[in-house]
Design a protein around this motif. Structure first.
Motif, PDB file in Angstrom:
ATOM      1  N   ASP A  12       7.140  -7.059   4.310  1.00 54.21           N
ATOM      2  CA  ASP A  12       7.516  -6.434   3.043  1.00 54.21           C
ATOM      3  C   ASP A  12       6.313  -5.695   2.449  1.00 54.21           C
ATOM      4  N   ARG A  20       5.797  -4.608  -0.289  1.00 57.05           N
ATOM      5  CA  ARG A  20       5.489  -4.898  -1.688  1.00 57.05           C
ATOM      6  C   ARG A  20       4.425  -5.984  -1.835  1.00 57.05           C
ATOM      7  N   TYR A  21       4.220  -6.820  -0.768  1.00 54.28           N
ATOM      8  CA  TYR A  21       3.133  -7.797  -0.857  1.00 54.28           C
ATOM      9  C   TYR A  21       1.795  -7.075  -1.016  1.00 54.28           C
ATOM     10  N   ALA A  22       1.612  -6.045  -0.196  1.00 51.00           N
ATOM     11  CA  ALA A  22       0.363  -5.286  -0.280  1.00 51.00           C
ATOM     12  C   ALA A  22       0.275  -4.566  -1.625  1.00 51.00           C
ATOM     13  N   LYS A  23       1.412  -4.037  -2.088  1.00 49.26           N
ATOM     14  CA  LYS A  23       1.418  -3.358  -3.385  1.00 49.26           C
ATOM     15  C   LYS A  23       1.042  -4.338  -4.490  1.00 49.26           C
ATOM     16  N   ALA A  24       1.680  -5.518  -4.444  1.00 48.45           N
ATOM     17  CA  ALA A  24       1.400  -6.521  -5.470  1.00 48.45           C
ATOM     18  C   ALA A  24      -0.088  -6.845  -5.470  1.00 48.45           C
ATOM     19  N   VAL A  80      -4.120 -11.138   2.526  1.00 48.50           N
ATOM     20  CA  VAL A  80      -2.667 -11.121   2.390  1.00 48.50           C
ATOM     21  C   VAL A  80      -1.970 -10.735   3.704  1.00 48.50           C
ATOM     22  N   LEU A  82      -0.305 -13.443   6.465  1.00 46.98           N
ATOM     23  CA  LEU A  82       1.156 -13.390   6.529  1.00 46.98           C
ATOM     24  C   LEU A  82       1.623 -13.102   7.958  1.00 46.98           C
ATOM     25  N   PHE A 105       1.210   4.363  -5.475  1.00 45.33           N
ATOM     26  CA  PHE A 105       1.765   4.078  -4.149  1.00 45.33           C
ATOM     27  C   PHE A 105       2.710   5.161  -3.651  1.00 45.33           C
ATOM     28  N   LEU A 154       2.060  -4.802 -11.892  1.00 50.50           N
ATOM     29  CA  LEU A 154       3.389  -4.469 -11.374  1.00 50.50           C
ATOM     30  C   LEU A 154       4.195  -5.737 -11.208  1.00 50.50           C
ATOM     31  N   PHE A 156       7.947  -6.905  -9.516  1.00 48.44           N
ATOM     32  CA  PHE A 156       9.038  -6.391  -8.696  1.00 48.44           C
ATOM     33  C   PHE A 156      10.338  -7.157  -8.943  1.00 48.44           C
ATOM     34  N   LEU A 202       7.707 -12.235  -5.306  1.00 52.99           N
ATOM     35  CA  LEU A 202       6.700 -11.895  -4.294  1.00 52.99           C
ATOM     36  C   LEU A 202       5.418 -12.707  -4.424  1.00 52.99           C
ATOM     37  N   PHE A 259       2.670 -14.843  -2.843  1.00 52.80           N
ATOM     38  CA  PHE A 259       2.235 -14.834  -1.446  1.00 52.80           C
ATOM     39  C   PHE A 259       2.614 -16.165  -0.810  1.00 52.80           C
ATOM     40  N   HIS A 276       1.861 -17.695   1.844  1.00 52.00           N
ATOM     41  CA  HIS A 276       0.905 -18.518   2.588  1.00 52.00           C
ATOM     42  C   HIS A 276      -0.098 -19.200   1.673  1.00 52.00           C
ATOM     43  N   MET A 277       0.009 -18.948   0.354  1.00 53.13           N
ATOM     44  CA  MET A 277      -0.926 -19.570  -0.577  1.00 53.13           C
ATOM     45  C   MET A 277      -0.186 -20.561  -1.466  1.00 53.13           C
ATOM     46  N   PHE A 285      -6.051 -15.641  -6.870  1.00 55.07           N
ATOM     47  CA  PHE A 285      -6.193 -14.368  -6.162  1.00 55.07           C
ATOM     48  C   PHE A 285      -6.275 -13.218  -7.164  1.00 55.07           C
ATOM     49  N   ARG A 305       0.414 -14.286 -12.809  1.00 52.91           N
ATOM     50  CA  ARG A 305      -0.465 -13.687 -11.801  1.00 52.91           C
ATOM     51  C   ARG A 305      -0.788 -12.245 -12.191  1.00 52.91           C
TER      52      ARG A 305
END
Lengths: 563, 233
Positions: free
Chosen positions: A452, A454-458, A473, A477, B57, B87, B89, B93, B95, B97-98, B106, B154
């Motif tokens: 996704d 959006r993870y990078a965007k977030a 991230v 992932l 973006f 932002l 969404f 979202l 993460f 894995h955390m 983060f 966050r």
């Protein structure tokens, strides 16, 4: 903000050079000697003498025809088996279960598979032993040419057994595209049978995704060396192994002829590719008008069973072959026609293992090195390109797989010789990289694109730098697919026979080159053991790829494999 | 920090987005600190692309004119991570894995160096939204509302100077939605952040209390296209 199109990034340029450079240089280094130009050996004028000599070789036409025929037939049969099976069983429990068995087979190196298969089907092999002497009356191996048969049937079968898992996994990846499952349901709800739905609705959509892999299989199968040496005809051999023989001949003047032969091999392989493209066009023209004829082919029970049989046969044959490798490596004496060894011995295996240690070490170093570089490069390339279209790049990356290896390895060998890399670990590693990287990129690009965005965007909107987004991230992932990619790359490197042989110049010996050399010798036990050692590297890789993420993310529900 | 200085707030200065040469939307407005501009529109009206443009973006196939100015600073050419635009969404979202706490840590700026201090700040943020003690949890084990609240904290811990909300309440059920929505707006007002909310839920627009603009899907129909201009000053 990212760069606005236009100029390619560093990673793209680097990868292009890494792949296209050696291929083009290698091709040039093959073409020049083929026309008599090889200054290193004192040939500094052009002539067509090498071709004249090549044509005068006995059985040349047969050799070329064998390469063309076995390769094309094996590819077509494999593709048919895979497509028909997928059509008949996709989405069922049977399908899922067989998938789990087929995936590991992909990582079995060609040479190991061929050796195992030889132990199974040879006149003195396991199958004959099973029915001897009680049913056949044979107390000695029958004198029939099951292996090395002049038509190359055993070789074709060996290739099919290895290419089916590959094409199957490629098809499986294509089936993962969005909405494919819905199309299957849509077909069923309109009253179409499973197979009709697959061939009329799904296949036309996913075929573009499996086309390049099919072409790669054809290029590989028409020019394969290791499988041909172990299972193929001997009088004469198919073209590719003959070329290697000439190339390694102490009589250096044969090299010019071998280069001319490599060009012939290019012609044979491109001929096979062309034949496939023609068949493809023909099939398309015949089938397209039938798409909308309304035939639903609802009664398909018989067809589905017959689609399952070839797949099951291949699974059974491959599993038995692998098991035989294990049995042989533990056997002390196993005389015909006993179905199982009369005496077992662990010591002899350990002795052989001890002797095989250095070559296993070399294999590991090259595999890990090539896999690390290939995975790293693939990650870099994907990160640098962001979510840009990779269509054209993919063709370029596939280029080394769409040419017969032998066509440019001859020339490449010469350049490596001049650069002082011939016979070194670095040289072999670099040569492996040309063939390993495409698979690494193939294995990684789908998971990368599915992540996704959006993870990078977030993360970046939280102020994280590009490097932090990548390392904290995106990489975590993707830990599982990255490790799987590493394992795939290591497996591909382990399986490389010809690049190791040509660039290693006999001084870099891996378990694969060793086992092919041993396969033609008399000692089956040692041959079996080396074949098993070939399996050890991919096995270790895939075990790690399964264990590490499971441990690292043991407390993260969303990171578990969805199944 | 609510001030009426002439430069404060988020200014969308004559922005025009085009896709393949076709104008997709244009907007020209200023959102004051602590106030909310709601943009409503069907899918395809370009509202997500507008958010992408503001946050940094925008995909290369889009062409954009105009400038994004935040508290007097022109952001248009800055990379996303230097814009200080938070932002949120449709989905939280977090993460996966955390842990919850790692997700929050983060976001903390690296200027806050001491580990214990970072931890404390993150813990306090959790307590602020009623999730004290959830730090060690796996985000996947939280409910949708809890995840959205963590995502909000966050976003705020990164010390944004403006908030962009991309239908952040649409994944919540009716009862939770109002609660979380009020929390978001209250915190934004308290911190004096200009907020741009994109939604297709009328209720969201009403609750935001600010001005509402509607984008019409137009680009492909003809020559008219989405237009919204306002000055909330």
């Amino acid at each position: 903000m990212g760069k606005a199109g236009g100029l390619p990034d560093v990673a793209t340029v680097l990868v292009t050079t890494l792949l296209a450079g050696p291929v083009l240089a290698g091709l040039a280094g093959t073409v020049l000697p083929a026309f008599g130009y090889l200054p290193v050996l004192g040939h500094d004028s052009f002539s067509i003498e090498p071709f004249r000599k090549l044509v005068s070789m006995p059985g040349l036409t047969t050799s070329a025809a064998l390469g063309f025929g076995t390769g094309l037939a094996a590819s077509l049969i494999s593709l048919t088996i895979v497509l028909v099976f997928t059509a008949a069983w996709a989405g069922t429990d049977t399908f899922r279960r067989l998938t789990r068995f087929l995936s590991p087979l992909l990582s079995v190196p060609h040479a190991a598979a061929a050796i195992g298969l030889a132990f199974l089907i040879a006149p003195s092999g396991f199958l004959v032993r099973l029915v001897s002497p009680w049913a056949t009356g044979w107390t000695r191996p029958p004198e029939v040419l099951i292996l090395h048969d002049p038509l190359g049937l055993a070789m074709t079968f060996g290739l099919v057994a290895k290419e089916v898992p590959f094409l199957f996994l490629m098809t499986l990846a294509a089936l993962n595209r969005p909405h494919v499952q819905e199309y299957l349901k849509a077909g069923a709800s309109l009253g179409y049978g499973r197979m009709a739905t697959f061939f009329k609705i799904v296949l036309p959509q996913i075929y573009p995704l499996i086309r390049l892999p099919v072409l790669a299989v054809i290029a590989y199968a028409t020019s394969v060396v290791d499988v041909a040496v172990i299972l193929g005809p001997t009088t004469p051999q198919p073209l590719a192994p003959r070329l290697v023989g000439w190339m390694n001949d102490p009589n250096l003047s044969l090299r010019l002829m071998a280069s001319a032969g490599a060009l012939l091999q290019l012609l044979v392989s491109s001929g096979a590719l062309l034949a496939y493209l023609l068949l493809e066009a023909l099939a398309g023209a015949c089938l397209r008008p039938r798409l909308a004829n309304g035939h639903r082919h609802g009664r398909e029970a018989g067809a589905r069973i017959s689609a399952l049989l070839p797949m099951l046969t291949i699974l059974a044959v491959m599993s038995l072959s692998m098991a035989l490798l294990g049995v042989w490596s533990l056997a002390r004496s196993w005389w015909f026609p006993a179905a199982l060894p009369q005496a077992w011995s662990l010591e002899r295996m350990l002795d052989a293992l001890w002797a095989g240690g250095p070559s296993l070490g070399v294999t590991l170093i090259i595999a890990c090195g090539a896999a690390t570089v290939a995975t790293g490069l693939a990650l870099w390339l994907l990160e640098a390109r962001g979510r840009r279209e990779t269509g054209r790049l993919k063709v370029l990356i596939f280029l080394p797989l769409l040419l017969p290896q032998i066509g440019f390895l001859f020339g490449l060998q010469m350049f490596f010789l001049i650069a002082g890399l011939s016979g070194t670990l670095t040289g072999v590693l670099l040569a492996h990289l040309i063939f390993v990287f495409p698979y690494a990129f193939l294995a990684l690009s789908d998971p990368w694109n599915r992540l996704d965005p959006r993870y990078a965007k977030a993360a970046s909107s939280l102020g994280a730098s590009r490097a932090r987004v990548f390392f904290r991230v995106q990489l975590p992932l993707l830990l599982r697919p990255v490790l799987v990619t590493f394992a795939v790359a290591a497996a591909v490197s382990t399986g490389q026979y010809l690049p190791t042989l040509m660039i290693g110049a006999g001084r870099v010996v891996t378990v694969t080159t060793e086992s092919v050399a041993l396969a033609s010798g008399g000692n089956r036990q040692i041959a079996a053991l080396y074949a098993l050692l070939q399996l050890a590297v991919p096995l270790a890789g895939f075990t790690l790829a399964a264990l590490v993420p499971a441990l690292a993310f043991r407390n993260r529900a969303a990171m578990r494999l969805e199944r | 920090m609510v001030s009426s200085s002439r430069t404060s707030g988020l200014v969308l200065d004559h922005i025009v987005l085009r896709l393949d040469g076709q104008p997709l939307l244009d907007i020209d407005c200023r959102i004051l600190p602590g106030s909310v501009l709601t943009i409503m529109g069907e899918s395809g009206s370009g509202k997500s692309s507008l958010l992408d443009f503001i946050a940094g973006f925008l995909k290369p196939d889009f062409r954009a004119q105009g400038r994004v100015i935040l508290n007097g600073r022109d952001l248009t050419l800055l990379p996303a991570q230097e814009r200080h635009i938070g932002l949120m969404f449709q989905s939280p979202l977090l993460f996966p894995h955390m842990s919850v706490l790692q997700n929050l840590m983060f976001a903390l700026p690296s200027t806050c160096r001491r580990r214990q201090e970072r931890r404390d700040l993150a813990e306090r943020a959790l307590a602020d939204v009623g999730l004290a003690g959830f730090g060690a949890r796996d985000p996947a084990t939280l409910s949708g509302g809890q995840q959205t609240r963590v995502a909000l904290m966050r976003t705020l811990l990164a010390e944004p100077h403006a908030l962009l909300l991309d239908e952040p309440f649409s994944s919540l059920d009716r009862t939770r939605r109002g609660e979380v929505r009020d929390l978001v707006f209250a915190l934004a007002r308290k911190k004096g952040l200009p907020v741009l909310l994109v939604t297709h839920d009328e209720e969201d627009g009403l609750a935001a209390g600010g001005q509402v603009h509607r984008l019409e899907k137009a680009a492909r129909k003809g020559r008219t296209y989405s237009a919204a201009s306002a000055d909330l000053a």
